[in-house]
Design a protein around this motif. Structure first.
Motif, PDB file in Angstrom:
ATOM      1  N   GLN A 158       0.865  -1.189   0.000  1.00 26.33           N
ATOM      2  CA  GLN A 158       0.000   0.000   0.000  1.00 26.33           C
ATOM      3  C   GLN A 158       0.904   1.242   0.000  1.00 26.33           C
ATOM      4  O   GLN A 158       1.780   1.377   0.859  1.00 26.33           O
ATOM      5  CB  GLN A 158      -0.887  -0.073   1.257  1.00 26.33           C
ATOM      6  CG  GLN A 158      -1.936   1.015   1.355  1.00 26.33           C
ATOM      7  CD  GLN A 158      -1.387   2.283   1.964  1.00 26.33           C
ATOM      8  OE1 GLN A 158      -1.214   3.305   1.287  1.00 26.33           O
ATOM      9  NE2 GLN A 158      -1.093   2.238   3.246  1.00 26.33           N
TER      10      GLN A 158
ATOM     11  N   SER B 145       3.542   3.872  -5.307  1.00 25.55           N
ATOM     12  CA  SER B 145       3.871   4.625  -6.521  1.00 25.55           C
ATOM     13  C   SER B 145       5.328   5.061  -6.588  1.00 25.55           C
ATOM     14  O   SER B 145       5.881   5.232  -7.668  1.00 25.55           O
ATOM     15  CB  SER B 145       2.980   5.869  -6.621  1.00 25.55           C
ATOM     16  OG  SER B 145       3.161   6.684  -5.491  1.00 25.55           O
TER      17      SER B 145
ATOM     18  N   VAL C  41      -5.517   6.590   1.029  1.00 26.73           N
ATOM     19  CA  VAL C  41      -5.773   6.249   2.440  1.00 26.73           C
ATOM     20  C   VAL C  41      -6.613   7.298   3.166  1.00 26.73           C
ATOM     21  O   VAL C  41      -7.112   7.033   4.257  1.00 26.73           O
ATOM     22  CB  VAL C  41      -4.470   6.007   3.253  1.00 26.73           C
ATOM     23  CG1 VAL C  41      -3.849   4.677   2.918  1.00 26.73           C
ATOM     24  CG2 VAL C  41      -3.491   7.143   3.148  1.00 26.73           C
TER      25      VAL C  41
ATOM     26  N   ALA D  43       2.494   4.193   2.525  1.00 24.10           N
ATOM     27  CA  ALA D  43       2.134   5.604   2.302  1.00 24.10           C
ATOM     28  C   ALA D  43       2.438   6.423   3.544  1.00 24.10           C
ATOM     29  O   ALA D  43       2.160   5.999   4.668  1.00 24.10           O
ATOM     30  CB  ALA D  43       0.660   5.717   1.947  1.00 24.10           C
TER      31      ALA D  43
ATOM     32  N   SER E 141       6.772   2.842   9.867  1.00 23.47           N
ATOM     33  CA  SER E 141       6.660   3.945  10.818  1.00 23.47           C
ATOM     34  C   SER E 141       7.943   4.785  10.720  1.00 23.47           C
ATOM     35  O   SER E 141       8.565   4.848   9.659  1.00 23.47           O
ATOM     36  CB  SER E 141       6.443   3.361  12.217  1.00 23.47           C
ATOM     37  OG  SER E 141       6.272   4.383  13.154  1.00 23.47           O
TER      38      SER E 141
ATOM     39  N   GLY F 235      14.972   3.408   8.591  1.00 20.87           N
ATOM     40  CA  GLY F 235      16.242   4.132   8.521  1.00 20.87           C
ATOM     41  C   GLY F 235      16.110   5.243   7.503  1.00 20.87           C
ATOM     42  O   GLY F 235      15.213   5.206   6.640  1.00 20.87           O
TER      43      GLY F 235
ATOM     44  N   LEU G  94      10.672  11.913   0.303  1.00 21.76           N
ATOM     45  CA  LEU G  94      10.289  12.306   1.665  1.00 21.76           C
ATOM     46  C   LEU G  94      11.470  12.859   2.461  1.00 21.76           C
ATOM     47  O   LEU G  94      11.347  13.846   3.183  1.00 21.76           O
ATOM     48  CB  LEU G  94       9.659  11.103   2.381  1.00 21.76           C
ATOM     49  CG  LEU G  94       9.134  11.334   3.795  1.00 21.76           C
ATOM     50  CD1 LEU G  94       7.768  10.670   3.964  1.00 21.76           C
ATOM     51  CD2 LEU G  94      10.086  10.799   4.846  1.00 21.76           C
TER      52      LEU G  94
HETATM   53  N1  LIG Z   1      12.565   8.055   3.534  1.00 23.32           N
HETATM   54  C1  LIG Z   1      12.897   8.051   4.819  1.00 23.32           C
HETATM   55  O1  LIG Z   1      14.019   8.444   5.205  1.00 23.32           O
HETATM   56  C2  LIG Z   1      11.922   7.557   5.854  1.00 23.32           C
HETATM   57  C3  LIG Z   1      12.357   7.506   7.195  1.00 23.32           C
HETATM   58  C4  LIG Z   1      11.468   7.058   8.160  1.00 23.32           C
HETATM   59  C5  LIG Z   1      10.207   6.633   7.808  1.00 23.32           C
HETATM   60  N2  LIG Z   1       9.800   6.696   6.491  1.00 23.32           N
HETATM   61  C6  LIG Z   1       8.439   6.242   6.176  1.00 23.32           C
HETATM   62  O2  LIG Z   1       8.495   5.338   5.099  1.00 23.32           O
HETATM   63  C7  LIG Z   1       7.267   5.369   4.363  1.00 23.32           C
HETATM   64  C8  LIG Z   1       7.562   5.525   2.864  1.00 23.32           C
HETATM   65  O3  LIG Z   1       8.174   6.793   2.680  1.00 23.32           O
HETATM   66  P1  LIG Z   1       9.074   7.138   1.411  1.00 23.32           P
HETATM   67  O4  LIG Z   1      10.354   7.621   1.942  1.00 23.32           O
HETATM   68  O5  LIG Z   1       9.034   6.032   0.444  1.00 23.32           O
HETATM   69  O6  LIG Z   1       8.260   8.413   0.882  1.00 23.32           O
HETATM   70  P2  LIG Z   1       7.909   8.955  -0.584  1.00 23.32           P
HETATM   71  O7  LIG Z   1       8.936   8.545  -1.572  1.00 23.32           O
HETATM   72  O8  LIG Z   1       7.615  10.394  -0.384  1.00 23.32           O
HETATM   73  O9  LIG Z   1       6.566   8.162  -0.932  1.00 23.32           O
HETATM   74  C9  LIG Z   1       5.405   8.417  -0.192  1.00 23.32           C
HETATM   75  C10 LIG Z   1       4.317   7.516  -0.726  1.00 23.32           C
HETATM   76  O10 LIG Z   1       3.127   7.759   0.030  1.00 23.32           O
HETATM   77  C11 LIG Z   1       2.065   7.886  -0.909  1.00 23.32           C
HETATM   78  N3  LIG Z   1       0.942   8.653  -0.389  1.00 23.32           N
HETATM   79  C12 LIG Z   1       0.947   9.911   0.126  1.00 23.32           C
HETATM   80  N4  LIG Z   1      -0.296  10.271   0.458  1.00 23.32           N
HETATM   81  C13 LIG Z   1      -1.106   9.223   0.149  1.00 23.32           C
HETATM   82  C14 LIG Z   1      -2.497   8.977   0.243  1.00 23.32           C
HETATM   83  N5  LIG Z   1      -3.349   9.895   0.706  1.00 23.32           N
HETATM   84  N6  LIG Z   1      -2.975   7.753  -0.143  1.00 23.32           N
HETATM   85  C15 LIG Z   1      -2.147   6.809  -0.632  1.00 23.32           C
HETATM   86  N7  LIG Z   1      -0.821   7.002  -0.782  1.00 23.32           N
HETATM   87  C16 LIG Z   1      -0.315   8.194  -0.397  1.00 23.32           C
HETATM   88  C17 LIG Z   1       2.691   8.577  -2.111  1.00 23.32           C
HETATM   89  O11 LIG Z   1       1.853   8.439  -3.220  1.00 23.32           O
HETATM   90  P3  LIG Z   1       1.733   9.587  -4.372  1.00 23.32           P
HETATM   91  O12 LIG Z   1       2.790   9.252  -5.394  1.00 23.32           O
HETATM   92  O13 LIG Z   1       0.347   9.422  -4.875  1.00 23.32           O
HETATM   93  O14 LIG Z   1       1.965  10.921  -3.726  1.00 23.32           O
HETATM   94  C18 LIG Z   1       3.993   7.794  -2.200  1.00 23.32           C
HETATM   95  O15 LIG Z   1       3.804   6.553  -2.833  1.00 23.32           O
HETATM   96  C19 LIG Z   1       6.460   6.539   4.957  1.00 23.32           C
HETATM   97  O16 LIG Z   1       5.493   6.034   5.850  1.00 23.32           O
HETATM   98  C20 LIG Z   1       7.507   7.341   5.705  1.00 23.32           C
HETATM   99  O17 LIG Z   1       6.946   8.053   6.788  1.00 23.32           O
HETATM  100  C21 LIG Z   1      10.637   7.147   5.508  1.00 23.32           C
END
Ligand SMILES: NC(=O)c1ccc[n+]([C@@H]2O[C@H](COP(=O)([O-])OP(=O)(O)OC[C@H]3O[C@@H](n4cnc5c(N)ncnc54)[C@H](OP(=O)(O)O)[C@@H]3O)[C@@H](O)[C@H]2O)c1
Length: 257
Positions: free
Chosen positions: A14, A17, A68, A95, A153, A203, A209
């Motif tokens: 989930q 993208s 979501v 997400a 998370s 990590g 993001l």
């Molecule tokens: N990157 C890091 O360093 C890091 C660290 C700690 C935790 N995280 C966690 O890891 C997870 C993935 O993050 P990422 O780094 O891969 O971020 P990302 O590249 O910004 O991707 C975020 C994803 O969330 C989706 N999304 C946002 N709003 C949504 C909605 N309303 N419904 C469905 N999908 C939605 C986006 O879809 P769209 O393309 O449609 O916008 C995208 O696929 C997140 O929960 C983030 O908090 C990341």
């Protein structure tokens, strides 16, 4: 990888993208024990990389629209998924939102930056979303095989570990996501004993993001999405039933609440 799951397992990612979710889809498709993968995202038609993967996967990857923040869309996604697979062995909620200029969402540096709409939006995507996904996809876990329900998370959601402050909305929404995961684990510990629920910290990973905040990350501490997902799939593979309701880092260590 995936050795702890039954052969012919079905997976749903989930938030697939971009970033970590997209890489989960890639690595799950490459796992020999995985039969079918469902990838959900807000607008599948706009997710070019997912479309490419689906073309190459020859029927093993099904794309489904799911926002979501819209419960009707989650319910519709569950129905669309049911037409493709009857059971799931792994569901990963990826997400998440930390910043979104279009929505006026920016991590707060101080109390004066706190904004009610931004707080609600963060809670809706990061915390409420994965819980509603559990509610509408529960029926896919009504089997006896080992299964995992994981939500990505963030360590900054740890209340015990919060020494720096700031990022009110993101921190609190991730803490709420963790509580929902724990509460779900208690309920499913009675009704769905085959499912292990876990909150996972990936990590700091090189995605959209984290991009605005990467300057302060020490060398070697910024993971590629490939490394992050390989590590997280390793943690997922090693989860035991007694780990349900816990919060784990990418290295498999428990993170304090
Ligand atoms: N990157 C890091 O360093 C890091 C660290 C700690 C935790 N995280 C966690 O890891 C997870 C993935 O993050 P990422 O780094 O891969 O971020 P990302 O590249 O910004 O991707 C975020 C994803 O969330 C989706 N999304 C946002 N709003 C949504 C909605 N309303 N419904 C469905 N999908 C939605 C986006 O879809 P769209 O393309 O449609 O916008 C995208 O696929 C997140 O929960 C983030 O908090 C990341």
């Amino acid at each position: 990888m995936f050795d702890s799951f039954v052969p012919e397992s079905n997976v749903l990612i989930q938030g697939a993208s971009r970033g970590i979710g997209l890489e989960f889809v890639r690595q799950c498709l490459a796992a020999p024990r995985v039969a079918r993968v469902v990838a959900t995202c807000r607008v599948p038609a706009a997710a070019a990389e997912l479309q490419e993967l689906a073309k190459a996967a020859r029927g093993r990857l099904h794309l489904v629209a799911l926002d979501v923040t819209d419960e009707a869309s989650i319910a519709a996604a569950a129905a669309a998924t049911h037409a493709y697979v009857g059971s799931l062995h792994l569901l990963v909620n990826c997400a998440g939102v930390l910043h979104d200029a279009g929505l006026g969402l920016a991590p707060e540096k101080r109390l004066a930056d706190v904004d009610s709409a931004a707080l609600v939006r963060s809670f809706s995507v990061n915390a409420v979303g994965p819980l509603l996904v559990a509610r509408h996809f529960e029926r896919f876990f009504a089997h006896r095989d080992r299964a995992v329900f994981a939500s990505i998370s963030a360590k900054v959601g740890s209340i015990g570990d919060n020494r720096l402050g700031g990022w009110y909305a993101y921190r609190a929404s991730k803490a709420a996501q963790n509580m929902f995961t724990r509460t779900l684990a208690v309920e499913w510990g009675r009704s769905h004993r085959n499912v292990t629920c876990a909150a996972l910290h990936p990590g700091t990973t090189d995605t959209d993001l984290s991009r605005p905040f990467q300057a302060g990350v020490p060398a070697g501490k910024l993971f590629s999405v490939q490394r992050t997902v390989t590590q997280l799939l390793g943690v997922i593979d090693r989860l035991r039933p007694e780990d349900s309701g816990q919060f784990f880092g990418w290295d498999g260590e428990r993170i304090p609440w």
